[in-house]
Design a protein around this motif. Structure first.
Motif, PDB file in Angstrom:
ATOM      1  N   GLN A 263       0.853  -1.188   0.000  1.00 34.83           N
ATOM      2  CA  GLN A 263       0.000   0.000   0.000  1.00 34.83           C
ATOM      3  C   GLN A 263       0.890   1.239   0.000  1.00 34.83           C
ATOM      4  O   GLN A 263       1.767   1.360   0.857  1.00 34.83           O
ATOM      5  N   SER A 264       0.699   2.138  -0.928  1.00 30.97           N
ATOM      6  CA  SER A 264       1.539   3.332  -1.044  1.00 30.97           C
ATOM      7  C   SER A 264       0.741   4.576  -0.699  1.00 30.97           C
ATOM      8  O   SER A 264      -0.426   4.708  -1.075  1.00 30.97           O
ATOM      9  N   ALA A 265       1.388   5.492  -0.016  1.00 32.76           N
ATOM     10  CA  ALA A 265       0.765   6.784   0.286  1.00 32.76           C
ATOM     11  C   ALA A 265       0.727   7.633  -0.979  1.00 32.76           C
ATOM     12  O   ALA A 265       1.669   7.621  -1.789  1.00 32.76           O
ATOM     13  N   VAL A 266      -0.342   8.382  -1.152  1.00 34.09           N
ATOM     14  CA  VAL A 266      -0.429   9.298  -2.288  1.00 34.09           C
ATOM     15  C   VAL A 266       0.381  10.566  -2.022  1.00 34.09           C
ATOM     16  O   VAL A 266       0.667  11.324  -2.951  1.00 34.09           O
ATOM     17  N   GLU A 267       0.763  10.788  -0.768  1.00 33.35           N
ATOM     18  CA  GLU A 267       1.516  11.982  -0.412  1.00 33.35           C
ATOM     19  C   GLU A 267       2.984  11.850  -0.826  1.00 33.35           C
ATOM     20  O   GLU A 267       3.532  10.746  -0.889  1.00 33.35           O
ATOM     21  N   ARG A 268       3.615  12.984  -1.087  1.00 34.45           N
ATOM     22  CA  ARG A 268       5.051  13.075  -1.306  1.00 34.45           C
ATOM     23  C   ARG A 268       5.580  14.217  -0.439  1.00 34.45           C
ATOM     24  O   ARG A 268       4.838  15.093  -0.013  1.00 34.45           O
ATOM     25  N   ALA A 269       6.884  14.177  -0.168  1.00 36.58           N
ATOM     26  CA  ALA A 269       7.482  15.223   0.655  1.00 36.58           C
ATOM     27  C   ALA A 269       7.150  16.598   0.068  1.00 36.58           C
ATOM     28  O   ALA A 269       7.119  16.760  -1.158  1.00 36.58           O
ATOM     29  N   PRO A 270       6.833  17.594   0.907  1.00 35.20           N
ATOM     30  CA  PRO A 270       6.930  17.600   2.379  1.00 35.20           C
ATOM     31  C   PRO A 270       5.672  17.129   3.105  1.00 35.20           C
ATOM     32  O   PRO A 270       5.558  17.320   4.315  1.00 35.20           O
TER      33      PRO A 270
ATOM     34  N   TRP B 214      -2.041   8.998   7.687  1.00 39.26           N
ATOM     35  CA  TRP B 214      -3.076   8.237   8.408  1.00 39.26           C
ATOM     36  C   TRP B 214      -4.444   8.896   8.270  1.00 39.26           C
ATOM     37  O   TRP B 214      -5.469   8.205   8.189  1.00 39.26           O
ATOM     38  N   VAL B 215      -4.481  10.216   8.243  1.00 37.55           N
ATOM     39  CA  VAL B 215      -5.765  10.904   8.053  1.00 37.55           C
ATOM     40  C   VAL B 215      -6.290  10.621   6.652  1.00 37.55           C
ATOM     41  O   VAL B 215      -7.496  10.407   6.457  1.00 37.55           O
ATOM     42  N   THR B 216      -5.396  10.582   5.657  1.00 41.09           N
ATOM     43  CA  THR B 216      -5.818  10.190   4.306  1.00 41.09           C
ATOM     44  C   THR B 216      -6.396   8.785   4.312  1.00 41.09           C
ATOM     45  O   THR B 216      -7.440   8.518   3.699  1.00 41.09           O
ATOM     46  N   LEU B 217      -5.737   7.864   5.011  1.00 41.32           N
ATOM     47  CA  LEU B 217      -6.222   6.483   5.070  1.00 41.32           C
ATOM     48  C   LEU B 217      -7.615   6.411   5.685  1.00 41.32           C
ATOM     49  O   LEU B 217      -8.480   5.676   5.194  1.00 41.32           O
ATOM     50  N   HIS B 218      -7.858   7.177   6.743  1.00 41.52           N
ATOM     51  CA  HIS B 218      -9.136   7.073   7.447  1.00 41.52           C
ATOM     52  C   HIS B 218     -10.249   7.914   6.823  1.00 41.52           C
ATOM     53  O   HIS B 218     -11.424   7.658   7.087  1.00 41.52           O
TER      54      HIS B 218
ATOM     55  N   PRO C 133      -3.441  -6.483  -5.957  1.00 43.05           N
ATOM     56  CA  PRO C 133      -2.700  -5.463  -6.710  1.00 43.05           C
ATOM     57  C   PRO C 133      -2.251  -4.337  -5.792  1.00 43.05           C
ATOM     58  O   PRO C 133      -2.887  -4.042  -4.779  1.00 43.05           O
ATOM     59  N   ASP C 134      -1.134  -3.702  -6.150  1.00 41.46           N
ATOM     60  CA  ASP C 134      -0.661  -2.560  -5.367  1.00 41.46           C
ATOM     61  C   ASP C 134      -1.771  -1.515  -5.275  1.00 41.46           C
ATOM     62  O   ASP C 134      -2.527  -1.292  -6.231  1.00 41.46           O
ATOM     63  N   CYS C 135      -1.853  -0.857  -4.122  1.00 38.88           N
ATOM     64  CA  CYS C 135      -2.949   0.079  -3.871  1.00 38.88           C
ATOM     65  C   CYS C 135      -2.402   1.314  -3.161  1.00 38.88           C
ATOM     66  O   CYS C 135      -1.193   1.424  -2.932  1.00 38.88           O
ATOM     67  N   THR C 136      -3.272   2.229  -2.799  1.00 36.40           N
ATOM     68  CA  THR C 136      -2.866   3.438  -2.080  1.00 36.40           C
ATOM     69  C   THR C 136      -3.655   3.549  -0.790  1.00 36.40           C
ATOM     70  O   THR C 136      -4.628   2.809  -0.555  1.00 36.40           O
ATOM     71  N   ASN C 137      -3.248   4.518   0.045  1.00 40.88           N
ATOM     72  CA  ASN C 137      -3.979   4.728   1.292  1.00 40.88           C
ATOM     73  C   ASN C 137      -5.371   5.302   1.055  1.00 40.88           C
ATOM     74  O   ASN C 137      -6.195   5.316   1.980  1.00 40.88           O
ATOM     75  N   LEU C 138      -5.680   5.734  -0.147  1.00 34.28           N
ATOM     76  CA  LEU C 138      -7.048   6.161  -0.461  1.00 34.28           C
ATOM     77  C   LEU C 138      -8.003   4.973  -0.576  1.00 34.28           C
ATOM     78  O   LEU C 138      -9.222   5.151  -0.482  1.00 34.28           O
TER      79      LEU C 138
ATOM     80  N   MET D 288       2.344   4.256   5.365  1.00 36.23           N
ATOM     81  CA  MET D 288       3.521   4.436   4.525  1.00 36.23           C
ATOM     82  C   MET D 288       4.635   3.609   5.151  1.00 36.23           C
ATOM     83  O   MET D 288       4.392   2.843   6.091  1.00 36.23           O
ATOM     84  N   GLY D 289       5.867   3.724   4.651  1.00 35.61           N
ATOM     85  CA  GLY D 289       6.975   2.954   5.207  1.00 35.61           C
ATOM     86  C   GLY D 289       8.177   3.822   5.503  1.00 35.61           C
ATOM     87  O   GLY D 289       8.077   5.040   5.618  1.00 35.61           O
ATOM     88  N   GLN D 290       9.355   3.174   5.623  1.00 37.38           N
ATOM     89  CA  GLN D 290      10.612   3.889   5.848  1.00 37.38           C
ATOM     90  C   GLN D 290      11.697   3.324   4.951  1.00 37.38           C
ATOM     91  O   GLN D 290      11.586   2.227   4.403  1.00 37.38           O
TER      92      GLN D 290
END
Length: 593
Positions: free
Chosen positions: A126-133, A141-145, A537-542, A371-373
């Protein structure tokens, strides 16, 4: 005798009669068999309404539209099956790549429950749709929920008030649909809403409030334990600690966990380098109390959050795996901290096993990270960033001016949130911190003349404004030098000569920063009706929120942009239809070398 009204009213009312009979034998929160008999013998719709009115706090719909009868409930225009309960285990910033690396290093028995998730459940990257910053957990997490991106939900700082967010979270959707809810530690749950169930906000919340209030002692412990960089508050007395311990035991703290606390204190006495293991105590304590609440309340939707694995990766990655680091760890660093990251994941595995033990036949366990590290790599901090924290917040505020600051809250090290309602005063404080800098003299080798540019100067703070809150972050150093002076040219009354670093700041983190955020995280489903041994399939936090709501048979609002994932056979068929018409998603980002 006149027959009851539902017998005389045709096919629809006969259906209600059968559902009421089922209710006699099925446990439903807030509705007893005696209430069911009242409904069964009701002679008019008014009698039925009077009976169910007492349960308005449990239901937002008529009794026959309760989740257990969700076969007629429309979700995005489709008929769905019987509603499932959902237990969401939030393990912040973990990833399958590290799970696989640890299994490769230590054998298949090291993380048995992670392996069980993949063999007997459905899983995905699962990938976050956000990018830095914007790639921070208090946003992802707010995007996920919420199921909507940051531009819609508006989250930007850690534990900003839920009232300032522009989109409901999953637990609010579930509660509105009449579900019983339990929230423990999730981001953006402060102040705790009075939902049907229980709410313990995240440990970085500005207050100890919980719902119900009897859970406040565990929140007080979490906040005191997590906000370790706030070392100016009074330590609790022995009497206060004893009272807190008694309260926690009554709430479900296991004696085994108490024994682990005692063992850890002895371990620290014998080996000072083992203090990092103390971080493992908080999630164990919290899960004890959560498990007790879960067994008593049996919520339809529950969440539980832990940040311990993320903490270990941020601070101790290099001691475990130094392949991606220019500067290698010393033998002492490797010896003291080399087990931190593996132990963090092993504890995640233990918690997954304990969550599996809580499941009922109709419950789905969802394990997620938003997301991950990855290893920390920076051209500026080539040897790693030295963490600088505020030693005494009162001393710093005395320099920039305390006037107008109504609330001061330590959050994730080394950040602080300052609440300033007056806009002019907030701008003045922001300017004083934004323009602050640190400087030091640069001396050449002994006996040589000073260099031509003999003063090094750089910014001291990063300041972010969100509504009435200023989030203040001291900037790190390339080396742990203590000859810096902090200057505040725009602060009225500040000493023009500046302040020695040790009068305002502290450099006491055991290691440099070693982990940084990466978009790719982890997602897994296990339990009732879940497909087994399937990689999704790969997904996003949305995609998580609409999937959770669909599992519970709660209507998915049109504002949510994600897809419902095919974690069950029924949802898989639906996902295939959606995928056929959806645009291709970008590939996951690679980890930095």
């Amino acid at each position: 005798m006149t027959p009851p009204w539902f017998v005389r009213s045709g096919k629809k009312c006969r259906r209600i009669k059968y559902l009421v009979l089922i209710r006699l034998f099925v446990r439903v929160p807030g509705f007893s068999p005696r209430d069911a008999l009242r409904v069964r013998t009701a002679r008019t719709p008014l009698d039925l309404n009077m009976t169910t009115a007492r349960h308005k706090r449990h239901w937002s719909r008529p009794c026959w539209a309760y989740p257990m009868f969700a076969s007629s409930c429309a979700v995005r225009g489709e008929k769905m099956g019987r509603a499932k309960k959902v237990l969401l285990l939030e393990l912040n910033e973990i990833h399958w790549r590290i799970v696989d690396r640890l299994i490769e290093q230590r054998g298949s028995g090291f993380l048995p429950n992670f392996e069980k998730l993949r063999k007997e459940g459905a899983w995905a990257v699962q990938s976050a749709v956000e990018r830095a910053p914007l790639l921070d957990p208090w946003i992802t997490w707010v995007t996920l929920h919420t199921g909507v991106p940051p531009a819609v939900h508006g989250a930007s700082v850690l534990e900003q008030s839920a009232a300032s967010l522009r989109a409901p979270r999953t637990w609010q959707y579930a509660a509105t649909a009449g579900r019983k809810v339990g929230v423990f530690g999730s981001i953006s749950a402060y102040p705790p809403p009075p939902l049907h169930g229980f709410v313990v906000p995240g440990p970085f919340a500005p207050g100890d409030e919980t719902h119900p209030p009897r859970l406040a002692p565990v929140q007080a412990v979490n906040r005191r334990y997590t906000q370790v960089h706030n070392q100016t508050t009074r330590a609790p007395t022995l009497v206060e600690n004893t009272r807190t311990a008694v309260s926690l035991v009554r709430m479900g703290l296991r004696w085994g966990t108490v024994a682990q606390v005692a063992v850890q204190l002895v371990r620290e006495r014998l080996h000072a380098g083992q203090r990092w293991r103390r971080v493992c105590l908080q999630p164990r304590l919290n899960f004890d109390i959560f498990a007790s609440l879960y067994r008593k309340e049996r919520p339809d939707f529950a969440t539980w959050h832990s940040n311990h694995a993320a903490h270990f990766m941020h601070h101790y990655w290099r001691a475990w795996d130094d392949a991606a680091f220019r500067v290698k760890p010393s033998a002492k660093e490797r010896q003291e901290y080399g087990e931190a990251v593996p132990e963090g994941y092993r504890l995640c595995d233990e918690l997954i096993g304990r969550a599996m033990a809580l499941l009922e036949p109709d419950t789905v366990l969802v394990v997620a990270s938003s997301m991950g590290q990855q290893p920390y790599a920076s051209e500026v901090y080539r040897a790693g960033k030295v963490i600088v924290r505020i030693r005494d917040i009162d001393a710093l505020l005395a320099v920039v001016g305390r006037e107008g600051i109504s609330e001061v809250v330590p959050t994730m090290v080394p950040q602080w949130n300052l609440r300033i309602e007056n806009a002019a005063r907030r701008e003045a404080v922001k300017t004083a911190l934004d323009t602050a800098y640190r400087q030091r003299d640069l001396h050449g080798p002994q006996g040589e003349k000073p260099r031509e540019n003999s003063v090094q100067r750089e910014a001291a703070f990063s300041v972010q404004e969100t509504a009435s809150i200023l989030t203040v972050t001291p900037l790190g150093l390339t080396q742990a030098d203590r000859d810096w002076r902090y200057c505040f040219p725009q602060a009225v009354g500040a000493d023009p000569q500046g302040y020695p670093i040790e009068s305002l700041m502290a450099i006491d983190a055991p290691t440099v920063k070693q982990g940084m955020h990466h978009p790719d995280g982890l997602l897994a489903f296990y339990g009732a009706g879940v497909r087994q041994g399937v990689r999704l399939p790969d997904c996003t936090n949305l995609d998580v929120a609409p999937t959770l709501l669909t599992l519970m048979d709660v209507a998915v609002p049109a504002v949510m942009q994600g897809q419902v994932l095919g974690c069950t056979e029924a949802l898989a068929a639906r996902a295939r239809l959606a995928a056929a018409s959806a645009p291709e998603k970008p590939a996951s980002l690679p980890l930095a070398a």
